[in-house]
Design a protein around this motif. Structure first.
Motif, mmCIF file in Angstrom:
data_model
loop_
_atom_site.group_PDB
_atom_site.id
_atom_site.type_symbol
_atom_site.label_atom_id
_atom_site.label_comp_id
_atom_site.label_asym_id
_atom_site.label_seq_id
_atom_site.Cartn_x
_atom_site.Cartn_y
_atom_site.Cartn_z
ATOM 1 N N ALA A 58 21.311 -10.106 30.230
ATOM 2 C CA ALA A 58 21.543 -10.526 28.852
ATOM 3 C C ALA A 58 22.972 -11.001 28.632
ATOM 4 N N ALA A 59 23.927 -10.454 29.395
ATOM 5 C CA ALA A 59 25.322 -10.860 29.251
ATOM 6 C C ALA A 59 25.611 -12.200 29.913
ATOM 7 N N GLN A 106 23.674 -14.854 24.556
ATOM 8 C CA GLN A 106 22.803 -14.085 25.431
ATOM 9 C C GLN A 106 22.169 -15.012 26.469
ATOM 10 N N TYR A 107 22.112 -14.540 27.711
ATOM 11 C CA TYR A 107 21.508 -15.310 28.800
ATOM 12 C C TYR A 107 22.089 -16.730 28.853
#
Length: 313
Positions: free
Chosen positions: A153-154, A206-207
């Motif tokens: 997600a980071a 995100q992503y």
């Protein structure tokens, strides 16, 4: 009769697989052949498919290709030709012992340079190319990868990830290792270009701004490679012609003759063996549960005496 193990020579286990194929060609059902040899139906199906696919690629039987080799009805249509070809067919390990090439690191790098210069979509094509050699997955499995399989997600690369069971051909989850610098550099450039083009966007921050459930590779359509079911009702069989055609195109661009996605998997296996991996580790990466199947399908290359004795001291 129990499944025979290999000990360097692929012939004993290969002969069992050939016996299984001959029995199916003569009308025996998978379950009957499995009971005769004391193995699972899945093992019989896998062994027969391996021999038939190898036969289709090496014997050049008219009307039989690698996509059709798994169909029992298609096999039986070519029964006479297959039976004749089987008489003189060498196992994959025997052919490899006679010099079937494994792509070296410089050859793979040179192929990438040629692809970069010839492709109309060099960023995605290079990422696809390196992915094949970096993780040992099959083309269909690569087509099923999603952004979340590669990124967290980071937005960082998931160095140790998982090929989800719904993405794996065997329907069994297995680990994915994204430790290749070349792959990750190619992926960084490709994913950044996706964001610039607005393809498969998600939540900012995100992503890397991409939708986590979107396909990792979008193909020329921008929607991902089309995957279609085939075979009998209830069977979990799928094909992805788009990614197969893409890899054939990339091998042409790279000027690789007689190289297929299976060649890439052999190259991955050989690289792992060279680094000290055993059959269980190779099977884990390639998605093959049985050691005997790994030894049959991806036999360890025997090094020459010149290689073995170079710079011993």
């Amino acid at each position: 009769m129990q499944e025979q193990e290999l000990s360097g020579d692929p012939r004993p286990s290969w002969d069992v697989s050939v016996m299984m194929l001959r029995a199916v060609l003569d009308g025996a059902a998978y379950d009957a052949v499995a009971a005769l040899h004391g193995v699972s139906r899945t093992a019989v199906e896998r062994r027969i498919k391996a021999v038939a696919t190898h036969l289709a690629g090496s014997a050049g039987i008219d009307g039989l290709n690698q996509n059709g080799a798994a169909f029992v009805r298609r096999l039986r249509l070519h029964r006479d030709a297959l039976q004749t070809a089987l008489d003189g067919l060498q196992p994959p390990g025997a052919e490899r012992a006679m010099g079937t090439p494994i792509l070296s690191e410089p050859e793979i790098a040179a192929g990438a340079v040629r692809i970069r210069g010839r492709s109309q979509h060099p960023l995605e094509d290079l990422a696809l190319y390196y992915m094949l050699f970096a993780i040992g997955a099959r083309p269909l499995e690569i087509a099923r990868l999603e952004v979340r399989d590669y990124l967290d997600a980071a937005g960082s690369v998931r160095r140790v990830s998982v090929l989800r069971e719904e993405a794996a051909i065997t329907s069994r989850a297995r680990p994915l290792y994204f430790h290749s610098t070349r792959l990750n550099e190619a992926m960084n450039a490709y994913l950044a270009d996706r964001v610039r083009c607005g393809a498969g966007l998600g939540v900012e921050g995100q992503y890397r701004g991409l939708a986590p459930g979107s396909r990792l590779f979008l193909s020329a359509s921008g929607k991902g490679f089309e995957i279609t079911p085939y075979g009998e009702a209830g069977q979990r069989r799928f094909r992805c012609r788009g990614i197969q055609e893409t890899y054939r195109k990339l091998f042409r661009y790279a000027e690789f003759k007689q190289v297929t996605a299976l060649t890439a998997r052999h190259t991955v296996a050989d690289r792992l063996y060279t680094r000290g991996a055993d059959e269980a580790q190779v099977g884990l990466l390639l998605g093959i549960a049985e050691r005997s199947a790994v030894r049959e399908q991806f036999p360890r290359r025997q090094q020459t005496m010149e290689e073995l004795t170079r710079d011993l001291v």
